[in-house]
Design a protein around this motif. Structure first.
Motif, short mmCIF file in Angstrom:
data_model
loop_
_atom_site.label_atom_id
_atom_site.label_comp_id
_atom_site.label_asym_id
_atom_site.label_seq_id
_atom_site.Cartn_x
_atom_site.Cartn_y
_atom_site.Cartn_z
N ASN A 1 -17.83 11.21 -6.77
CA ASN A 1 -16.38 10.93 -6.78
C ASN A 1 -16.11 9.44 -6.68
O ASN A 1 -15.24 8.90 -7.37
CB ASN A 1 -15.69 11.63 -5.60
CG ASN A 1 -15.74 13.14 -5.71
OD1 ASN A 1 -15.94 13.67 -6.80
ND2 ASN A 1 -15.57 13.83 -4.60
N LEU B 1 -0.16 16.67 -23.07
CA LEU B 1 -1.02 17.81 -23.37
C LEU B 1 -2.45 17.33 -23.52
O LEU B 1 -2.72 16.42 -24.31
CB LEU B 1 -0.55 18.50 -24.66
CG LEU B 1 0.87 19.06 -24.58
CD1 LEU B 1 1.37 19.49 -25.94
CD2 LEU B 1 0.90 20.25 -23.61
N LEU B 2 -3.33 17.92 -22.75
CA LEU B 2 -4.73 17.49 -22.77
C LEU B 2 -5.60 18.67 -23.17
O LEU B 2 -5.27 19.81 -22.88
CB LEU B 2 -5.14 17.01 -21.38
CG LEU B 2 -4.40 15.78 -20.86
CD1 LEU B 2 -4.63 15.62 -19.37
CD2 LEU B 2 -4.86 14.53 -21.59
N GLN C 1 -8.33 21.47 -22.99
CA GLN C 1 -8.69 22.27 -21.83
C GLN C 1 -10.02 21.84 -21.20
O GLN C 1 -10.19 21.87 -19.99
CB GLN C 1 -8.77 23.75 -22.25
CG GLN C 1 -8.63 24.72 -21.12
CD GLN C 1 -7.33 24.52 -20.33
OE1 GLN C 1 -6.26 24.45 -20.88
NE2 GLN C 1 -7.46 24.41 -19.02
N SER D 1 -10.49 19.79 -17.93
CA SER D 1 -10.30 20.36 -16.59
C SER D 1 -11.52 21.14 -16.14
O SER D 1 -11.57 21.60 -15.01
CB SER D 1 -9.09 21.29 -16.57
OG SER D 1 -7.98 20.64 -17.10
N ASP D 2 -12.50 21.32 -17.03
CA ASP D 2 -13.68 22.10 -16.65
C ASP D 2 -14.64 21.26 -15.81
O ASP D 2 -14.45 20.06 -15.65
CB ASP D 2 -14.41 22.58 -17.91
CG ASP D 2 -13.56 23.57 -18.69
OD1 ASP D 2 -12.63 24.13 -18.07
OD2 ASP D 2 -13.81 23.77 -19.89
N SER D 3 -15.63 21.94 -15.29
CA SER D 3 -16.65 21.19 -14.55
C SER D 3 -18.01 21.83 -14.81
O SER D 3 -18.09 23.00 -15.20
CB SER D 3 -16.32 21.17 -13.07
OG SER D 3 -15.95 22.44 -12.63
N ILE E 1 -21.08 19.99 -8.21
CA ILE E 1 -20.12 20.41 -9.22
C ILE E 1 -19.41 19.14 -9.69
O ILE E 1 -18.78 18.45 -8.88
CB ILE E 1 -19.08 21.39 -8.65
CG1 ILE E 1 -19.79 22.61 -8.09
CG2 ILE E 1 -18.08 21.78 -9.72
CD1 ILE E 1 -18.85 23.59 -7.43
N GLY F 1 -16.75 17.41 -12.38
CA GLY F 1 -15.70 17.63 -13.38
C GLY F 1 -16.01 16.85 -14.66
O GLY F 1 -16.58 15.75 -14.60
N LYS G 1 -14.62 13.46 -14.63
CA LYS G 1 -15.40 12.52 -13.81
C LYS G 1 -16.56 11.95 -14.62
O LYS G 1 -16.80 10.75 -14.61
CB LYS G 1 -15.97 13.24 -12.59
CG LYS G 1 -14.96 13.68 -11.59
CD LYS G 1 -15.22 13.06 -10.26
CE LYS G 1 -13.97 12.97 -9.43
NZ LYS G 1 -12.73 13.35 -10.03
N LEU H 1 -8.28 7.43 -19.02
CA LEU H 1 -8.94 8.06 -17.87
C LEU H 1 -7.90 8.46 -16.82
O LEU H 1 -7.95 9.55 -16.24
CB LEU H 1 -9.95 7.09 -17.24
CG LEU H 1 -11.12 6.67 -18.13
CD1 LEU H 1 -11.98 5.64 -17.42
CD2 LEU H 1 -11.96 7.89 -18.50
N SER I 1 -5.67 11.34 -18.04
CA SER I 1 -6.37 12.62 -18.15
C SER I 1 -6.52 13.25 -16.78
O SER I 1 -6.72 14.46 -16.65
CB SER I 1 -7.74 12.44 -18.80
OG SER I 1 -8.63 11.83 -17.90
N GLN I 2 -6.39 12.47 -15.73
CA GLN I 2 -6.46 13.01 -14.38
C GLN I 2 -5.12 13.58 -13.95
O GLN I 2 -5.05 14.60 -13.28
CB GLN I 2 -6.87 11.89 -13.43
CG GLN I 2 -7.65 12.36 -12.24
CD GLN I 2 -8.22 11.19 -11.45
OE1 GLN I 2 -7.77 10.06 -11.55
NE2 GLN I 2 -9.22 11.46 -10.64
N ARG I 3 -4.01 12.91 -14.34
CA ARG I 3 -2.71 13.31 -13.80
C ARG I 3 -1.85 14.11 -14.77
O ARG I 3 -0.85 14.69 -14.36
CB ARG I 3 -1.94 12.10 -13.30
CG ARG I 3 -1.92 10.95 -14.29
CD ARG I 3 -1.17 9.78 -13.74
NE ARG I 3 0.22 9.86 -14.15
CZ ARG I 3 1.22 9.29 -13.49
NH1 ARG I 3 0.99 8.64 -12.38
NH2 ARG I 3 2.44 9.38 -13.93
N ALA I 4 -2.24 14.11 -16.05
CA ALA I 4 -1.60 14.99 -17.04
C ALA I 4 -0.11 14.73 -17.23
O ALA I 4 0.60 15.56 -17.76
CB ALA I 4 -1.81 16.46 -16.70
#
Lengths: 297, 385
Positions: free
Chosen positions: A10, A121-122, A124, A127-129, A136, A138, A141, A206, A209-212
């Protein structure tokens, strides 16, 4: 242990983003002595381009390219319109100019686009990891870390092996002498702004893409963090900016992760105290700029 | 002497004029720019819709037209106080204050000494009218009521442990503390809590901490809003947290519904829901007809509500626009039909009784879970920050 490793990942992801932001400020500062507080608004512009591209249904890769280009163009225009006329004015004048640019842009965004946050709009997969041993991580990240590394390698190559980059380094060291050697001031400064725009654009992708979402005041927090990171690293020093960014990221993440609950409320002040302590021992930052001829009494 | 008497009489008549005038002058000191513009701008649109509608019909009760005198306070507390003073000097009968308790509180001194009633557009902290005194009113379901509704729902769903993420930065973002209070009162257990700052971009450290809890909490409750909330929920889900996430009215925004899979199943409380035949549906249709687009948020309807409250108050005092009379009238209003719900001030300290809607995000759209009236015994007392 896993928890510590996870938090370290992180810290790298956040620190990387801060490093890109701080570099954007440092590139311009090293040459012009200007701290461009409108740097955050370059990010906002990128964010809005991402938003409109998403609404238009463009593929994400193209949206990202357009968003970054928009920041580069905006940075060059900013220099041409706002900063060139005050280039020879005092540092304070340039600082105030940069605040003015930031505020004018914010009000324009509020009035011409919307005062409210707009959704971006990002894809999908962001948001995966993925699982990596016990960790884990993301996708965004991993994206942040990889992008930071790529950008740092690119910047290093650009500054060392490209004529424009070498000219920038020379100008950062001594602008007058560099000009006497035939380096054009306008080109170098415009180049520095373009580079800072590129860094702002990448950081914006970057960040968003974190806060959408993107809103008119989005640029304030990142530019503040970048400013702290740049000071921490050594104002005007590019390596310092990177070091400062990563250190600030690490401080924030580890404090949020391991500070006892009762003290969490004071996380930010404690973090800033740590920054001050570092500066007490290294007043010119972690890796001071060679050109910084600061005299301390 | 006669001259003096005459001029005094004229002055007295002039001073008394606003009380019998056929115009209700409403001073609007709200945030058209800055951090609170996200709420106050749509509120203003709703207020204008209501004013246009009422004036087109000849005014309140067919005789008192409404005039809005607007000033932008730039989301700044000091500016709110200054703008309020300017509006008082212009002789307005009622003042509208920004959507957050903190700038609204900055105007208390001015409105109390001028004895003019003030309504915050959408501040939801129950402490606002408490601190603000008898001239301060709110216009939104209180934080403590919203938290009671969501905690009760979580409990009824069989959730037994909860984790809260709150920010001590504003009154509103401490709503999870009310949630924890109610949830524990119901018999639930708190699995822990974390704090964030408003504007915090990165929630990975908190998300990792929550994901490392064993067992995982059933519920994660927060009142963070944009831009913090999307970042928070994405971080939680990316870190592997699977529990039910509960939010509050601040996330009733298009962004929440465009987040995709991460927001599926998210539940939050808000001020209204356009069920078929409801007043909110009527409002949304009127909004679309007037503006050519549907409202982005429920805050526009809340702005409409505010003007309906003023209309009801003026009607209650037979068309008077005298500030103290209006204050008493507002304080005694019962079941005013607004766009979002029925609104009652009677018996409260200025924090209205309004319906709370519980919404779940389903397939990127809103699904109404219910509009429950919470058990009064469960609602926590307002908490001073």
């Amino acid at each position: 242990m896993d928890l510590f490793l996870q938090q370290t990942v992180n810290a790298f992801a956040l620190g990387g983003t801060y490093a890109l932001l701080a570099l954007g400020l440092a590139v311009v500062f090293s040459i012009m002595g200007l701290i461009n507080f409108a740097h955050g608004e370059l990010m906002t512009i990128s964010g809005y381009v991402l938003m409109y591209c998403g609404l238009a249904g463009l593929p994400f890769a193209i949206s990202v390219a357009l968003a970054i280009s928009a920041a580069v163009v905006a940075a060059v225009l900013m220099e041409r319109i706002a900063f060139r006329p005050v280039r020879n004015a005092s540092g304070a004048t340039m600082l105030v100019t940069s605040f003015a640019v930031a505020m004018i842009l914010q009000v324009l965004f509020q009035n011409l686009i919307s005062a409210r946050s707009q959704a971006v709009l990002l894809p999908q997969f962001l948001s995966d990891s993925i699982r990596f041993g016990g960790l884990i991580i993301g996708i965004n990240k991993i994206g942040a870390i990889v992008t930071t590394v790529v950008m740092l390698i690119f910047l290093d190559w650009f500054m060392k092996h490209q004529k424009a980059g070498i000219a920038m380094r020379a100008s950062a060291e001594d602008f007058s002498v560099a000009r006497l050697m035939g380096i054009r001031a306008n080109t170098v400064i415009a180049g520095a702004f373009a580079l800072s725009g590129l860094l702002a654009g990448v950081a914006a992708v970057l960040w968003v893409s974190q806060r959408a979402s993107v809103d008119p005041l989005m640029g304030f927090t990142p530019v503040l963090k970048a400013f702290i990171a740049a000071i921490l690293g050594g104002l005007g020093s590019l390596r310092g900016a990177v070091a400062g960014g990563f250190l600030l990221g690490a401080i924030e993440i580890y404090l949020a992760a391991f500070l006892p609950q009762e003290l969490q409320e004071f996380r930010d002040p404690i973090g800033l105290c740590l920054v001050v302590i570092v500066l007490l021992f290294r007043p010119n930052g972690l890796i001071p700029s060679a050109a910084l001829k600061a005299e301390k009494v | 002497m006669r001259k003096l008497l005459l001029s005094t009489t004229i002055a007295a008549t002039l001073a008394a004029l606003p009380a019998v005038a056929d115009t209700l002058r409403v001073g609007v000191a709200t945030a058209q720019t800055g951090a609170l513009a996200y709420a106050d701008v749509p509120v203003s649109v709703g207020m204008h819709l209501a004013v246009d509608e009422i004036n087109a019909a000849g005014g309140i009760g067919g005789k008192v037209t409404i005039e809005l005198i607007e000033k932008d306070v730039r989301s700044d507390a000091a500016q709110t106080s200054i703008a309020t003073q300017e509006l008082v000097d212009q002789g307005v009968s009622v003042i509208v204050l920004p959507c957050d308790s903190d700038p609204a509180l900055a105007a208390i001194g001015v409105i109390s000494s001028a004895q003019i009633p003030a309504i915050s557009t959408c501040a939801s902290s129950p402490t606002l009218p408490m601190i603000g005194g008898e001239y301060m009113f709110s216009n939104f379901p209180g934080d403590n009521v919203q938290a009671t509704v969501s905690a009760q729902w979580a409990w009824d769903q069989g959730h037994r442990s909860a984790y809260i993420i709150y920010s001590p930065d504003t009154q509103y973002t401490t709503m999870p503390l009310y949630f924890a209070e109610v949830f524990e009162k119901l018999g639930g257990a708190m699995a822990g809590q974390a704090t964030n700052t408003i504007g915090q971009q990165d929630f990975s450290a908190i998300a990792t901490t929550v994901a490392a809890l064993d067992p995982q909490p059933d519920v994660i409750m927060t009142s963070a809003y944009e831009p913090d909330f999307p970042s928070m929920i994405k971080a939680l889900r990316a870190a592997g947290v699977t529990g039910q996430i509960i939010g509050s009215d601040g996330i009733d925004s298009p962004t929440t519904f465009s987040l995709g899979d991460v927001a599926e199943g998210l539940v939050f409380t808000t001020a209204g829901h356009p069920t078929p035949g409801s007043s909110l549906e009527t409002f949304n249709t009127a909004y679309e007809a007037a503006r050519g687009e549907s409202p982005e948020t429920v805050f526009s309807a809340v702005g409409y509500d505010l003007i309906k409250v003023l209309e009801a108050a003026v009607l209650a005092v037979d068309g008077s626009t005298e500030p103290t009379a209006l204050r008493d009238a507002i304080a005694n209003l019962e079941n005013v039909q607004g766009a979002t719900s029925l609104i009652t001030y009677k018996g409260t300290d200025g924090m209205p009784v309004r319906q709370v809607s519980l919404i779940r995000v389903k397939d990127g759209d809103r699904e109404l879970l219910g509009q429950p009236s919470p058990d009064a015994a469960l609602i926590p007392a307002p908490r001073m920050q």
